[in-house]
Enzyme design. Structure first.
Site, PDB file in Angstrom:
ATOM      1  N   CYS A 117       0.834  -1.211   0.000  1.00  0.00           N
ATOM      2  CA  CYS A 117       0.000   0.000   0.000  1.00  0.00           C
ATOM      3  C   CYS A 117       0.869   1.263   0.000  1.00  0.00           C
ATOM      4  CB  CYS A 117      -0.911  -0.031   1.218  1.00  0.00           C
ATOM      5  SG  CYS A 117      -1.780   1.504   1.559  1.00  0.00           S
ATOM      6  N   CYS A 164       0.060   3.736   2.773  1.00  0.00           N
ATOM      7  CA  CYS A 164       0.512   3.195   4.064  1.00  0.00           C
ATOM      8  C   CYS A 164       1.975   3.551   4.314  1.00  0.00           C
ATOM      9  CB  CYS A 164       0.342   1.681   4.112  1.00  0.00           C
ATOM     10  SG  CYS A 164      -1.357   1.117   4.024  1.00  0.00           S
TER      11      CYS A 164
END
Length: 166
Positions: A31, A34
């Site tokens: 991600c 993230c």
């Protein structure tokens, strides 16, 4: 260390059995957003290190517990084994890489007398407002998103008006 990395094996002990409020950062290695939250989340944990809140991370790709979230990164607040709810009774989950809203809630929790060690909350599911006591959070969409919602509502109203006259 300001953050705790948890696994399914330790989730109950690290999060659900914690005696303090817990903020869990659900993330994934793949991600992109993230990756942008790692450093700010760590700094947030350092900033509130001596406060009444525990910062935890969990990799959603390696753990089953992460099935409780719909997207990553997601920041979920827990208290007494339950997710903290917002004023509408929905689980207070903040999704996305902007940690300003996360810090706002962390600040409200850590500045609330409700969470002081001499006044531990009961073990029952409370609304966010009850848990934060006299703090009145303002969980609204960002101004740009509010404007988009208003524009959409206006367009829908115009379409309904046109249909009435046709």
């Amino acid at each position: 260390m300001p953050t705790v990395t948890t696994t399914d094996a330790d989730f109950e002990n690290d999060v659900l059995q914690a005696e303090k409020p817990v903020l869990v950062d659900f993330w994934a290695e793949w991600c992109g957003p993230c990756k942008h939250t790692v450093v700010p989340y760590g700094k947030l944990a350092e900033k509130y290190m001596n406060k009444e809140i525990i910062f935890v991370t969990e990799d959603v790709d390696n753990e089953i517990t992460s099935g409780q979230i719909m997207g990553v990164p997601s920041f979920v607040f827990y208290l007494n084994g339950n997710r903290i709810n917002d004023d509408n009774g929905k689980n207070l989950t903040i999704t996305g890489a902007d940690l300003s809203q996360v810090e706002k809630v962390v600040s409200e929790i850590t500045n609330s007398q409700h969470f002081s060690p001499s006044n531990p909350p009961e073990k029952k599911e409370l609304s966010f407002q009850e848990q934060i006591s006299n703090v009145q959070p303002n969980f609204r969409a960002p101004p740009q998103q509010q404007q988009q919602q208003q524009n959409l509502q206006q367009q829908q109203q115009q379409q309904q008006n046109l249909q009435q006259y046709n």
